[in-house]
Structures are given as C-alpha cells and as structure tokens.
Design an enzyme around this catalytic site. Structure first.
Site, PDB file in Angstrom:
ATOM      1  CG  ASP A  36      -0.281   0.156   2.483  1.00 41.81           C
ATOM      2  OD1 ASP A  36       0.937   0.330   2.493  1.00 41.81           O
ATOM      3  OD2 ASP A  36      -0.963   0.112   3.513  1.00 41.81           O
ATOM      4  N   GLY A  90      -0.560   5.992   2.613  1.00 41.34           N
ATOM      5  CA  GLY A  90      -1.567   7.025   2.866  1.00 41.34           C
ATOM      6  C   GLY A  90      -2.449   6.702   4.062  1.00 41.34           C
ATOM      7  CD  GLN A 142      -9.937   7.259  -0.175  1.00 39.48           C
ATOM      8  OE1 GLN A 142     -10.957   7.220   0.494  1.00 39.48           O
ATOM      9  NE2 GLN A 142      -8.859   6.533   0.129  1.00 39.48           N
ATOM     10  CG  ASP A 144      -5.816  -5.343   2.554  1.00 40.94           C
ATOM     11  OD1 ASP A 144      -6.453  -4.577   1.793  1.00 40.94           O
ATOM     12  OD2 ASP A 144      -5.373  -4.972   3.656  1.00 40.94           O
ATOM     13  CB  CYS A 174     -11.227 -26.360   9.437  1.00 48.09           C
ATOM     14  SG  CYS A 174      -9.723 -25.508   8.912  1.00 48.09           S
ATOM     15  CB  CYS A 191      -6.149 -25.468   8.429  1.00 48.48           C
ATOM     16  SG  CYS A 191      -6.323 -25.228  10.209  1.00 48.48           S
ATOM     17  CB  CYS A 193      -8.628 -28.008  12.008  1.00 47.83           C
ATOM     18  SG  CYS A 193      -9.293 -26.421  12.590  1.00 47.83           S
ATOM     19  CG  HIS A 241      -8.515 -22.106  12.326  1.00 52.31           C
ATOM     20  ND1 HIS A 241      -9.037 -23.164  11.622  1.00 52.31           N
ATOM     21  CD2 HIS A 241      -9.562 -21.287  12.626  1.00 52.31           C
ATOM     22  CE1 HIS A 241     -10.353 -23.007  11.509  1.00 52.31           C
ATOM     23  NE2 HIS A 241     -10.699 -21.882  12.118  1.00 52.31           N
TER      24      HIS A 241
END
Lengths: 389, 389
Positions: A96, A99, A206, A283, A321, A323, A326, A352
């Site tokens: 980014d 700003g 914006q 994000d 899940c 992952c 898990c 997770h």
C-alpha cells in the site's frame, strides 16, 4: 510496460461476482483473492513456509510502505535487494502507499498540496510523505503491485470535506502515476531485472460514503489510467450497510477489464457479500489480529477460545476445516496455549483463521466457476450464523 | 514391565563418550540426545511440524509436571487422553517430576517428610506436591519417561544441608518408585493401552557439589533401581568448572547399562563437554529462551541480532547451517523482525537455535560412531570460540 507487469482475465461470472486470473511476474493469482497482511514484512505469527503450504497457499501478501519506510527504512530494503530478497518471500507482493497509515497512526499531521508532514508513531521523528516519496519507496521495495498515494478522509466526512479530499487524491493519483512511470523507465534503462521494473500500479477511489463523490472519484482515477482500481476509505467506522451500499454502487462501475480491490476489508461475510457486488481482491488484518486476541473464525461462526466450555473439548476449532491446526490440535489445547500466554496460541489461531479466509475464497471461486455462487453465498451465511456447537 | 517400556543399547564408545539407542514405545532415539523443553506442552514458538521436520527432527521433548499440573491441570489432560493426545505431539515425551520447579518458582514453601506445600507462582493457590502426587500426575500425563520426585538443594548448599536433602531425595525415590509401580499395574489391569501403562522411570542423583555425597546419592538411587539415572541440581549457579568436575566424577560411576541424563544443561559447549564425560541425554531452555532474547547460537559463537552491524547483512544467521531459517532468511531480516517486536523474530531464532543444538548432537553421534569424537570436540570448541564474522 504495465501490460506486461500485470495480466488480467475474467474467466467466469455469476451475477456481479467474477472469477478471474491475475498474472503477476511472480505467479498467477486466482481471484476473488484474500491477501494476508504482512505489515512489516511478516504475516504476524505465520511463517512463509506455512503460507505456501497447501492448506493456506497464499499467492499474494501485503506489505505496508509506511511501516517499512520507518523500519527498517527503504535504504535497508534497497541494500538487501528489495522486499522479496529482504524477507525471503518469493510470491507476489502488493504494497500500500502509506496514505492510510499516515492518517490513522501518525501524530501531528500537516497536510499540504505537496504531501503530508507527520511524526512517526514509533519514535516521534518528523517525516514527510508525498506521492513521489511513496512511489520511490515502493520502487525500492520492489512490490509487484504498487498503490497510488491517496488521502483518506474520515469515514463520516461531510460532503464538502470529502470532495476536497477527493480532489487532492485525484491530483496525487496523477503525480503517483507520473513518478511511477519515470521510475519504471529508469529501472528498465538501468537493466535492472527485479525491484523497480515491471511493477504494476493501482489507483484508489475515495469519496467517503457519498455516492456521487465516489462516482466522480472513480471517473477521475480511471482518467489517469491504472492497471487496477481499488476502493479505499471503507471499513473505517461506518455502518456495515453503508459500506455494502457503496461497494454495490461503485464496483460495477469500475472498469470490467481491470481487477477491483476493496482495501482493508473484512470479515468472512464482508468478503462474500463484496464478491457478490463485483469485487476481486481483499486484504485485512482480522484473521491474524483476532487470532492474537483468542478468536477463531469457523464455518459456524466465531469461537472465543477464552470460553471455559472448551477446557477439555477434544474437537478441532472447526470440525469441517482441514488446515494443519485443525488436523492436529484440539480446542482444549489451543485454549490452554492461549490462556497460559504461550506464543503458539496466537500462532495456531492466526494460521487457522488465515486458512478459513483463504479456503472461503477458494470455495467462492469454485462456486462462481460452476455457477453456484448464489447457493454457496446463502449456505455460507447460514453456516456462520448458526453458532459454534 | 519397565524392560518393555524402555530399551537401551550402547552402540559405540569413544573414551567416556557413548553413542546409544534408546527405545521407547514411541520410537527410537539416538543418543547423545538433546531434548527441547515444552514447559506447558509447547516448545515455545516452534510448532510440532517444525520439530518433526528433517532439519530439527526432535525425537523426544520435555513436559513440566509442575506447570501442567497447575495449568491446565492433570484432570484436564487426563480427560483429553493424556499429554500426547492433549497436545498432538506423537513422539516421545519425558516429564520432569515438578521438584525443581517447586523449589525454583513457587513461594512460601513448607517442606516436610511427606512432601512440599507451596503457593502456585501463577495465582498464589496453596498446593501440595509429594512423590505420590507427582507419580499420579505423570501417570495422567502419560509421558514415556517419568522422573522421580526429588528435592533440589541450592547449588552452593553446605555439606550438612546437602546430605539431609540427599537423604530425603533417597526416601522420596523409593516412594516414587513404589507409587509408580502401583500405577503401572493398575493401568495394565485396566487394560489401558496408552497413558499410564508401559511408562519408564528415571531416578535422580543429588548431592550439590560434594563429590562424596554425589557418590552416596548415586548408590542409594541405584539401590532403588530405575530405568535410567539423572544428575540433578547442576547448572544452578555453581562455577562451570565445578559442574564439569561433578559430571566427570559421577557419570562414569553411573550404571553403564542405563541411559544417563544431565538435567537442565546447557550451552552447546556444556553438551559436548558432558558427552565427553559420559552423559547421554540433555534438556535445556537455552535455545528457545535465548532465541526470544535475540541471541542466535552459531558454529562461530553467539550472534546478537540486536547488534546494528547486521542491519543490512544478507547472510544467514550461520553460514554453515542448513536449517529452514538459514536457508531462507538473512540476518538483516531476522534482526528487523526482532527489533520491531514481530513474533516471528523469536520464532525464527528459536527454530534456528534448536536446529543448531540438534545438529550439534547429530555430529556428536556420528563422530562417536566413527571414532572421531576427540577431533570433533576440539574443532567444535575452536569454531564456537572463533567469533561471528
């Protein structure tokens, strides 16, 4: 040059929802995509090996220009060969512009046409950031996607203030684009292979919550011309319904031939709802930040590991899940780690949560491609509202 | 029953140094071995996946009875099926008895023949630990190697105090053994497959720095009879040369047909020097604790990541190290993470340090097997004293 730096293709649509392919110089990214946030060059608590592993498979992460500019500094990252070489992350990076952080973190800001003077939130040092400085810093970082430098008005800015801010952002967008192009040419002339050549750049829309201003901001940003377009200044305190309204209004007006990025958003439901309104990229710090605070996102809603009911619960955080966390660990264990202040509590919860976000986006993509997004969206929202058992 | 629970074989000797195989119900452990410490059921900052990966390949880790007894409590671990199931760690586990922690961490201790009353260091709760309670707790934890409950006198205890302590430890060793055997029988009678059946138990030699008392303590511990023997009460503030003297004096007297474990030791040089004096097993928090404090162990000595000279140094922490951290990350990056308070700074340093300790022991084993331990020891000590370039 920017055409080479970033390829974009919509491969399927379902209503306003789009499934696409974003081609960067560091790999192909299937969209809609969630990008984990690596503020200071690390996704807090989650190693790159984990981010690359099958259960997460994050194709692109974020870096924060403001934070990296202050620490370790653009000179250090440049001396180490750019952010990829500095950190060891080999996949795509978006940075980014700084700003948003200038306006949310720093002290004693002095805003002018030229840029913004402020005191660093870490050591009070006097700093100056402008479109040019941001572009130069992002060139030093060598990110694959650079963001234009914008001004972020408060979420509840009145019409007049939001318009003034929008106009400054439009002028800054032009200066960002111009300095970016110079840097790309310089990099290409110098024959540099990485770092600041073949980067791409996104513009930012914006206008706070004022739909007419959002439209105008979009037009003026498109007029400058970017590789992709972002909606900034949302999820900053406004009502959720207002955010959805803005997205619903703006996203479909954004150029269909470019990726659309909703900055800093959001919860799993925000992601799915915004995809439904035409957004491709997201994000947010929520999965890692909430993980550090003891919260797990699951297919049946949020689970607070501090709750005593999990003390001897041998089930995984999310029973559906797959992952690494898990597959191996119980709620009882993750809770124990969290309650005793063991670092791994935050590590496992962050892992997770990222898995949940990234897997949700995987399901979103599949459902768009198979024309079943509407059903997925309904069932997903039903699931996360059903309550953790 | 204990013969089944733990197999031991010396496969090579080089002077007093021994290379051996320790067979537990959860896999074979090559010795000399360093055991990472998992105080509360997690090796701080390092996930089990990493501990199992090739660059670490830790075959056995420690758990702390004192800590786990307080949090989450033996009842919770028992309800979850023992420490292995509770944590998700599948390889071998050794649990200490809690003795050392009671004497080093807790407040307002009241020592009696029966046991020790104290206030928990976490919440001030009044607690009572005895040989029996320790054995019962370690049965609930279901560790593969249980430690007898001992009293740890201060490192500089005078002869008389050390003797009184030694005698109490000898009586507690007998009570530990006796309660342990009962629990094993109960577990076997109940047909339990895991948890508290087929555990093994080690006795602990005390006696502070008094060689005659160490000898006496050893004799009385061997008289009770254990699957292995440990030297406790060292590395608690005494001079390093004194520690080496005690080890040099005691280790060769310990039964050759049983593994020898030096508790809570130590630095890489301590490990190599103690192997040379006949020790087979070690544990210490140094790699992870010092990692959290910004210190990396390397083949050329210790590296302090806080030192500004590493700011833009693109070399790995240790140029001869093949661990996942050194393969991917630079000193500059690890330093940056540490200096900005990113969790991953501690995570990466802890990982690298464990890799260094575990790899050092791998080299130690190979050199003993090939009869080159003397040369390895000399070159290793030269290396770590040569200074990080």
């Amino acid at each position: 040059m920017t055409d080479e730096a970033l390829g974009w293709e919509v491969v399927a649509r379902d209503g306003e929802a789009r499934a696409g392919l974003l081609r960067t110089r560091r790999g192909v990214i299937e969209t809609p995509v969630f990008m984990p946030v690596g503020t200071l060059g690390s996704v807090k608590g989650v190693r790159f090996e984990e981010l690359e592993a099958e259960d997460l498979d994050a194709r692109i992460i974020l870096g924060n220009t403001y934070h990296l500019w202050l620490r370790p500094g653009a000179d250090v990252v440049r001396a180490c060969g750019g952010l990829h070489r500095f950190t060891g992350w080999r996949r795509a990076l978006l940075t980014d512009s700084g700003g948003f952080q200038v306006f949310s973190l720093s002290h004693m800001r002095k805003l002018s046409e030229e840029g913004v003077e402020f005191r660093s939130h870490t050591d009070g040092r006097l700093c100056f950031l402008s479109p040019e400085v941001s572009m130069e810093t992002q060139a030093a970082l060598g990110s694959d996607i650079v963001m234009a430098f914008d001004e972020c008005p408060p979420g509840k800015a009145a019409h007049e203030a939001a318009r003034a801010s929008l106009e400054l952002t439009a002028r800054w967008a032009r200066r960002s684009r111009s300095r970016f192009d110079e840097l790309q040419r310089e990099g290409a002339d110098a024959g540099r292979e990485e770092s600041n050549t073949r980067q791409s750049i996104f513009g930012i829309v914006q206008g706070a919550t004022h739909l007419d201003l959002r439209r105008e901001s979009l037009e003026r940003t498109v007029e400058v011309g970017f590789d992709g377009y972002a909606i900034g200044g949302l999820s900053v305190g406004e009502e959720k319904s207002v955010m959805y309204d803005v997205v619903e209004h703006v996203a479909p007006l954004m150029p269909a031939g470019r990726p659309r990025y909703l900055m800093g958003v959001g919860t799993p439901e925000d992601l799915v709802e915004s995809v439904a309104r035409g957004v491709d990229m997201f994000d947010c710090v929520i999965p890692t930040r909430n993980g550090r605070n003891g919260q797990a996102f699951t297919s049946r809603g949020r689970l607070n590991v501090k709750n005593a009911r999990w003390t001897a619960d041998t089930r995984p955080l999310d029973e559906t899940c797959a992952c690494a966390v898990c597959r191996r660990h119980s709620r009882a264990y993750v809770r124990h780690l969290y309650m005793t202040g063991e670092m791994l509590g935050a590590v496992l919860l962050s892992h997770h949560n990222l898995a949940f976000f990234l897997d949700t986006m995987r399901c979103v993509r599949q459902s768009i491609r198979s024309g079943e997004f509407t059903r997925f969206r309904r069932e997903f929202l039903e699931g996360i509202n059903s309550g953790v058992g």
